[in-house]
Design a protein around this motif. Structure first.
Motif, PDB file in Angstrom:
ATOM      1  N   GLY A  79      -8.137   2.304  -5.511  1.00  0.00           N
ATOM      2  CA  GLY A  79      -7.236   3.369  -5.070  1.00  0.00           C
ATOM      3  C   GLY A  79      -6.769   4.267  -6.197  1.00  0.00           C
ATOM      4  N   PRO A  98      -5.448   8.558  -1.933  1.00  0.00           N
ATOM      5  CA  PRO A  98      -5.218   8.255  -0.517  1.00  0.00           C
ATOM      6  C   PRO A  98      -6.286   8.855   0.395  1.00  0.00           C
ATOM      7  CG  PRO A  98      -3.777  10.017  -1.231  1.00  0.00           C
ATOM      8  CD  PRO A  98      -4.477   9.523  -2.462  1.00  0.00           C
ATOM      9  N   CYS A 110      -6.025  -1.763  -4.964  1.00  0.00           N
ATOM     10  CA  CYS A 110      -5.335  -0.778  -5.802  1.00  0.00           C
ATOM     11  C   CYS A 110      -6.196  -0.330  -6.973  1.00  0.00           C
ATOM     12  CB  CYS A 110      -4.022  -1.355  -6.323  1.00  0.00           C
ATOM     13  SG  CYS A 110      -2.778  -1.645  -5.046  1.00  0.00           S
ATOM     14  N   GLN A 119       0.837  -1.205   0.000  1.00  0.00           N
ATOM     15  CA  GLN A 119       0.000   0.000   0.000  1.00  0.00           C
ATOM     16  C   GLN A 119       0.876   1.260   0.000  1.00  0.00           C
ATOM     17  OE1 GLN A 119      -3.824   0.461   0.848  1.00  0.00           O
ATOM     18  NE2 GLN A 119      -3.665  -1.267  -0.568  1.00  0.00           N
ATOM     19  N   TYR A 177       0.676   4.165  -2.957  1.00  0.00           N
ATOM     20  CA  TYR A 177       0.234   5.547  -2.759  1.00  0.00           C
ATOM     21  C   TYR A 177       1.382   6.547  -2.835  1.00  0.00           C
ATOM     22  CZ  TYR A 177      -4.373   3.776  -1.870  1.00  0.00           C
ATOM     23  OH  TYR A 177      -5.587   3.159  -2.033  1.00  0.00           O
ATOM     24  N   SER A 179      -8.266   3.817   2.219  1.00  0.00           N
ATOM     25  CA  SER A 179      -6.925   3.936   1.629  1.00  0.00           C
ATOM     26  C   SER A 179      -6.086   4.847   2.520  1.00  0.00           C
ATOM     27  CB  SER A 179      -7.017   4.494   0.205  1.00  0.00           C
ATOM     28  OG  SER A 179      -7.676   5.755   0.187  1.00  0.00           O
ATOM     29  N   PRO A 210      -7.962  -2.784   3.643  1.00  0.00           N
ATOM     30  CA  PRO A 210      -7.554  -1.690   2.748  1.00  0.00           C
ATOM     31  C   PRO A 210      -8.288  -1.794   1.417  1.00  0.00           C
ATOM     32  CG  PRO A 210      -5.645  -2.864   3.652  1.00  0.00           C
ATOM     33  CD  PRO A 210      -6.849  -3.694   3.966  1.00  0.00           C
ATOM     34  N   SER A 212     -13.762  -5.554  -3.425  1.00  0.00           N
ATOM     35  CA  SER A 212     -13.374  -5.160  -2.074  1.00  0.00           C
ATOM     36  C   SER A 212     -14.095  -5.996  -1.011  1.00  0.00           C
ATOM     37  CB  SER A 212     -13.622  -3.654  -1.868  1.00  0.00           C
ATOM     38  OG  SER A 212     -13.058  -3.204  -0.651  1.00  0.00           O
TER      39      SER A 212
END
Length: 290
Positions: free
Chosen positions: A271, A276, A268, A45, A49, A238, A265, A119
């Motif tokens: 994300g 973030p 990606c 992670q 980010y 995130s 979390p 997710s």
């Protein structure tokens, strides 16, 4: 028959959880500049980010057909009779369509679930598949039950920065500038695998309240009369600060005292769009075997 449950890293399932539940997780490719990493393997992670915020070219991709087939072959050649593969929603990626085509060569030994989830709700489907397999359901029956139950879920995500939505063309530069100036934060929703706008609020604290209210409405209206033991809620985010993740999970737990809350979390692939410090929450109804 021995059935293997396979998913991808969009489910948020950690390596520890995969080993604990006896499942297989196919890592999603993440491309940074021209280098390929794999989520949950050599892509953390923090690396993701840090790269995103530093302005590097970051994108995600579906697993290569070769990687999918190699994993399936390895599983089937090591004592498993059938595979249930649960990729991310067909509404968000071509992963399902690709896998479905590949599965045709396996003559029913590989069942690919059109899950319509990602997710925390995708993760719940995987847990359900494990439970069904332990109750001696066939791969075909597991696919049917999960697809029948696929739309019994919701995800809400509050976005802290509009930078990445603007970059991805999901919001115009003018709208992003006005929203940023007024501290307006969008809440997005994933229903049936499509990312759409849900509402807007001033500040992240109001977004949190809006999302908790939305989950409560889902429970009271969409899942009216459903026993709490059949309702699963997962917090997500995130967050760059682990303490913020713990705080969000605790807030959700306080709002739904009679339901066990998990935290994961954001994948990606989400994300990339939300950036973030986005905050997520999902609810799903468990397959009822009674």
């Amino acid at each position: 028959m021995k059935i293997a449950i396979v998913t991808d890293s969009n489910s948020g399932i950690s390596e520890y959880e995969a080993q604990k539940w006896g499942i297989y997780v196919l890592p999603m490719p993440v491309i940074i500049e021209d280098n390929i990493y794999f989520e949950g393997k050599n892509m953390t992670q923090k690396l993701f980010y840090d790269s995103l915020m530093s302005g590097k070219r970051v994108s995600t991709s579906q697993p290569s057909p070769g990687d999918v087939v190699n994993l399936w072959e390895s599983i089937l050649n090591n004592g498993c009779d059938e595979i249930v593969y649960i990729p991310m929603s067909s509404g968000l990626s071509n992963s399902y369509n690709t896998a479905s085509g590949l599965a045709l060569d396996y003559k029913g030994r590989v069942e690919v679930v059109n899950n319509h989830r990602i997710s925390v709700t995708q993760k719940q489907s995987v847990i359900e598949a494990v439970r069904l397999s332990r109750n001696n359901y066939s791969a075909s029956d597991i696919k049917k039950l999960l697809e029948k139950n696929a739309y019994e879920s919701s995800i809400y995500i509050a976005v802290n920065t509009l930078k990445y939505l603007k970059k991805g063309g999901r919001i115009t530069p003018a709208a992003a500038a006005i929203s940023s100036a007024l501290n307006i934060k969008p809440v997005l929703t994933i229903q049936g695998g499509k990312l759409d706008a849900f509402s807007v609020s001033r500040g992240m604290n109001k977004c949190k309240k809006k999302m908790i209210e939305a989950i409560r409405n889902d429970i009271n209206l969409r899942f009216s009369g459903v026993d709490n033991t059949l309702i699963k809620i997962g917090a997500a985010g995130s967050f760059l600060d682990d303490e913020m993740a713990v705080k969000w999970k605790n807030e959700v737990s306080a709002a739904f005292e009679n339901i066990e809350i998990t935290y994961d979390p954001l994948a990606c692939s989400i994300g990339c769009h939300v950036g973030p410090d986005a905050i997520g929450i999902g609810v799903s109804k468990v397959v009822d075997l009674s």
